[in-house]
Design a protein around this motif. Structure first.
Motif, PDB file in Angstrom:
ATOM      1  N   LEU A   1       0.487  -4.914   4.552  1.00  0.00           N
ATOM      2  CA  LEU A   1       0.607  -5.173   5.305  1.00  0.00           C
ATOM      3  C   LEU A   1      -0.299  -3.740   6.087  1.00  0.00           C
ATOM      4  O   LEU A   1      -0.188  -3.044   7.229  1.00  0.00           O
ATOM      5  N   GLY A   2      -0.592  -2.464   5.074  1.00  0.00           N
ATOM      6  CA  GLY A   2      -1.786  -1.879   5.563  1.00  0.00           C
ATOM      7  C   GLY A   2      -1.093  -1.066   4.366  1.00  0.00           C
ATOM      8  O   GLY A   2      -1.399  -1.172   3.262  1.00  0.00           O
ATOM      9  N   GLU A   3      -1.532   0.790   4.816  1.00  0.00           N
ATOM     10  CA  GLU A   3      -1.956   1.400   3.275  1.00  0.00           C
ATOM     11  C   GLU A   3       0.054   2.459   2.882  1.00  0.00           C
ATOM     12  O   GLU A   3       0.452   2.535   3.383  1.00  0.00           O
ATOM     13  N   PRO A   4       0.576   1.740   1.105  1.00  0.00           N
ATOM     14  CA  PRO A   4       1.661   1.955   0.959  1.00  0.00           C
ATOM     15  C   PRO A   4       1.919   3.318   0.871  1.00  0.00           C
ATOM     16  O   PRO A   4       0.625   4.360   0.522  1.00  0.00           O
ATOM     17  N   VAL A   5       2.673   4.514   1.882  1.00  0.00           N
ATOM     18  CA  VAL A   5       2.711   5.685   1.660  1.00  0.00           C
ATOM     19  C   VAL A   5       4.477   5.512   0.804  1.00  0.00           C
ATOM     20  O   VAL A   5       5.196   5.334   2.096  1.00  0.00           O
TER      21      VAL A   5
ATOM     22  N   SER B   1      -3.700   1.495   8.453  1.00  0.00           N
ATOM     23  CA  SER B   1      -2.302   1.407   9.310  1.00  0.00           C
ATOM     24  C   SER B   1      -1.394   2.044   8.005  1.00  0.00           C
ATOM     25  O   SER B   1      -1.196   1.520   7.167  1.00  0.00           O
ATOM     26  N   ASN B   2      -0.468   3.247   8.180  1.00  0.00           N
ATOM     27  CA  ASN B   2       0.012   3.646   6.893  1.00  0.00           C
ATOM     28  C   ASN B   2       1.701   2.713   7.017  1.00  0.00           C
ATOM     29  O   ASN B   2       2.247   2.644   8.437  1.00  0.00           O
ATOM     30  N   VAL B   3       2.433   2.221   5.687  1.00  0.00           N
ATOM     31  CA  VAL B   3       3.538   1.584   5.452  1.00  0.00           C
ATOM     32  C   VAL B   3       4.253   2.839   5.154  1.00  0.00           C
ATOM     33  O   VAL B   3       3.628   2.598   3.596  1.00  0.00           O
ATOM     34  N   LEU B   4       5.874   3.594   5.274  1.00  0.00           N
ATOM     35  CA  LEU B   4       6.371   3.582   4.740  1.00  0.00           C
ATOM     36  C   LEU B   4       7.234   2.904   3.955  1.00  0.00           C
ATOM     37  O   LEU B   4       7.489   1.945   4.535  1.00  0.00           O
ATOM     38  N   VAL B   5       7.153   3.771   2.537  1.00  0.00           N
ATOM     39  CA  VAL B   5       7.801   2.690   1.369  1.00  0.00           C
ATOM     40  C   VAL B   5       9.375   4.533   1.409  1.00  0.00           C
ATOM     41  O   VAL B   5       8.359   4.943   0.224  1.00  0.00           O
TER      42      VAL B   5
ATOM     43  N   LEU C   1       5.862  -1.445  -2.674  1.00  0.00           N
ATOM     44  CA  LEU C   1       5.079  -1.423  -2.503  1.00  0.00           C
ATOM     45  C   LEU C   1       3.830  -2.118  -2.361  1.00  0.00           C
ATOM     46  O   LEU C   1       2.798  -2.309  -1.757  1.00  0.00           O
ATOM     47  N   THR C   2       4.417  -3.576  -3.404  1.00  0.00           N
ATOM     48  CA  THR C   2       3.120  -4.374  -3.148  1.00  0.00           C
ATOM     49  C   THR C   2       3.549  -5.320  -2.130  1.00  0.00           C
ATOM     50  O   THR C   2       2.359  -5.515  -1.238  1.00  0.00           O
ATOM     51  N   ILE C   3       4.348  -5.492  -0.986  1.00  0.00           N
ATOM     52  CA  ILE C   3       4.702  -5.627  -0.097  1.00  0.00           C
ATOM     53  C   ILE C   3       4.333  -4.636   1.464  1.00  0.00           C
ATOM     54  O   ILE C   3       3.008  -5.540   1.760  1.00  0.00           O
ATOM     55  N   ALA C   4       4.270  -3.291   0.695  1.00  0.00           N
ATOM     56  CA  ALA C   4       3.481  -2.865   1.541  1.00  0.00           C
ATOM     57  C   ALA C   4       1.618  -2.578   1.369  1.00  0.00           C
ATOM     58  O   ALA C   4       1.148  -2.943   2.501  1.00  0.00           O
TER      59      ALA C   4
ATOM     60  N   ALA D   1       4.366   5.074 -11.995  1.00  0.00           N
ATOM     61  CA  ALA D   1       5.100   4.377 -11.097  1.00  0.00           C
ATOM     62  C   ALA D   1       4.893   3.976  -9.864  1.00  0.00           C
ATOM     63  O   ALA D   1       4.330   2.497  -9.100  1.00  0.00           O
ATOM     64  N   LEU D   2       4.734   4.818  -8.843  1.00  0.00           N
ATOM     65  CA  LEU D   2       4.461   4.490  -7.628  1.00  0.00           C
ATOM     66  C   LEU D   2       2.761   4.598  -7.816  1.00  0.00           C
ATOM     67  O   LEU D   2       2.145   3.499  -7.014  1.00  0.00           O
ATOM     68  N   GLY D   3       1.744   5.609  -8.753  1.00  0.00           N
ATOM     69  CA  GLY D   3       0.067   4.569  -8.662  1.00  0.00           C
ATOM     70  C   GLY D   3       0.147   3.715  -8.973  1.00  0.00           C
ATOM     71  O   GLY D   3      -1.122   3.153  -8.654  1.00  0.00           O
ATOM     72  N   GLN D   4       0.761   3.267 -10.006  1.00  0.00           N
ATOM     73  CA  GLN D   4       0.610   1.740 -10.487  1.00  0.00           C
ATOM     74  C   GLN D   4       0.613   1.113  -9.394  1.00  0.00           C
ATOM     75  O   GLN D   4       0.029  -0.224  -9.707  1.00  0.00           O
ATOM     76  N   TYR D   5       1.616   0.840  -8.797  1.00  0.00           N
ATOM     77  CA  TYR D   5       1.612  -0.537  -7.940  1.00  0.00           C
ATOM     78  C   TYR D   5       1.241   0.424  -6.533  1.00  0.00           C
ATOM     79  O   TYR D   5       1.717  -0.277  -5.218  1.00  0.00           O
ATOM     80  N   GLY D   6       0.183   0.974  -6.226  1.00  0.00           N
ATOM     81  CA  GLY D   6      -0.898   0.885  -5.560  1.00  0.00           C
ATOM     82  C   GLY D   6      -0.552   1.865  -3.893  1.00  0.00           C
ATOM     83  O   GLY D   6      -0.860   2.119  -2.621  1.00  0.00           O
ATOM     84  N   ALA D   7       0.729   3.243  -4.312  1.00  0.00           N
ATOM     85  CA  ALA D   7       1.110   4.582  -3.335  1.00  0.00           C
ATOM     86  C   ALA D   7      -0.572   4.770  -3.325  1.00  0.00           C
ATOM     87  O   ALA D   7      -0.913   5.739  -3.455  1.00  0.00           O
ATOM     88  N   THR D   8      -1.001   5.422  -1.870  1.00  0.00           N
ATOM     89  CA  THR D   8      -1.938   6.204  -1.975  1.00  0.00           C
ATOM     90  C   THR D   8      -1.821   7.296  -1.649  1.00  0.00           C
ATOM     91  O   THR D   8      -2.465   7.813  -1.501  1.00  0.00           O
TER      92      THR D   8
END
Ligand code: FAD
Length: 313
Positions: A29-33, A2-6, A23-26, A47-54
């Motif tokens: 829970l799922g895939e960080p958006v 599931s997507n998790v909005l940040v 993003l680390t917490i997201a 920075a968003l890519g570095q911490y795993g935003a998909t």
């Protein structure tokens, strides 16, 4: 998954550390958006890519930044309707909490504010009664909307190359009720941001209103400066630097409290610091119950001597 909005917390595209934490917490829970509001999304991408935003959803409508809060809540409602996230994470600052509250009403969803931890579920932890109790809670209706305090997680890198999706939103006239007429950054001190600093030197009533030894010591260490409420209420240091229950929550590697007694409300904002040092002329001061290292002495003598020693090295 599931997507998790940040909601990205940034200044002109410069992403704040709290977003890396979200993003680390997201990712638990799922895939960080990431949802980016403003027109500097390209500056934020590394920075968003570095911490795993998909994925990064970019909202560039100028009306979103010309008005206070309400349009942002409307926009997030529209993003949520499309993405159908399993949770929405927002930084626990004054704007973030107001956006979250408005969004919760719009989505008919449960809201948890000031989480100090979020685990799978999502199950949140809140620290209440000045840190004396910790409460675990879970949203039971709608999409969990959670505001998360700074330092709730240690940012963990997870390199991604997120695509950017422009998203058009419709802002109602009803949301355009408070227009921003002026906005200027706080005067730059050259010191790190309080909630992001690895080292903080804080001063209290014991400074007697003279923060120059605190600032000089902070500068010798590349640290941020903090203050107790007594110092802030006396008009010695601006409220933006207050640490504690009604100020900022900090969790640096090293927290140095000088001339601060260690009241429960001050502890609530700094007790999770990794190493705590206190300088106080009263050896019975409650702050000494909490410290890793304590110096009994007059800060006006101890700090200049220590600053000189640090500067020599
Ligand atoms: P004091 O308690 O007066 O302590 C000063 C200390 O300095 C003493 O221990 C003294 O021995 C020492 N000292 C004096 N001279 C020297 C010297 N020359 N060298 C070294 N040591 C010296 N407080 C916060 O800080 N943050 C908050 O967010 C906050 N929120 C609050 C919310 C509520 C609802 C309430 C009721 C209170 C809150 N407070 C907060 C206030 C808190 O209870 C204390 O009053 C406050 O933290 C005291 O600040 P202080 O330690 O600087 O002053």
């Amino acid at each position: 998954m599931s997507n998790v909005l940040v909601l990205v917390d940034h200044t002109g595209g410069k992403v704040r550390k709290t977003t890396a934490e979200l993003l680390t917490i997201a990712r638990r829970l799922g895939e960080p958006v990431a949802v980016f509001i403003g027109d500097n999304v390209q500056d934020a991408l590394p920075a968003l890519g570095q911490y795993g935003a998909t994925k990064v959803i970019a909202l560039t409508d100028p009306e979103l930044t010309q008005y206070l809060v309400a349009p942002k809540a409307e926009a997030l409602q529209q993003v949520a309707a499309k993405i159908e996230p399993s949770a929405i994470l927002i930084s626990s600052n004054s704007e973030g909490k107001e956006i979250a509250a408005r969004l919760a009403v719009k989505l008919d969803s449960g809201l948890i504010t000031d989480a100090v931890d979020v685990q799978e579920g999502p199950v949140t932890t809140q620290s209440v009664f000045a840190g004396n109790y910790s409460v675990q809670a879970k949203v039971t209706h709608g999409t969990p909307i959670i505001t998360v305090k700074p330092n709730a997680a240690t940012p963990e890198a997870a390199e991604t190359s997120p695509e950017v999706e422009e998203f058009d939103v419709t802002i109602s006239d009803g949301a355009k009720t408070a227009r921003i007429t002026d906005s200027k950054p706080r005067e730059a001190t050259g010191r790190p941001e309080l909630t992001e600093a690895a080292i903080i030197v804080s001063g209290g009533r014991g400074t007697g209103g003279d923060f120059s030894p605190i600032e000089a010591f902070a500068d010798s260490l590349g640290a941020a400066v903090g203050a107790s409420r007594a110092a802030v209420d006396s008009g010695w240091y601006p409220h933006a630097y207050q640490v504690g229950q009604t100020g900022k929550t900090v969790s640096p590697q090293l927290y140095i409290a000088a001339g601060i007694s260690g009241a429960i409300q001050h502890r609530a904002g700094m007790q999770t610091s990794k190493t705590i040092v206190a300088i106080n002329k009263d050896e019975e001061a409650p702050i000494f119950e909490l410290v890793d290292f304590g110096v009994v002495g007059d800060l006006h003598k101890v700090l200049p001597a220590t600053t000189e020693e640090v500067t020599k090295r």
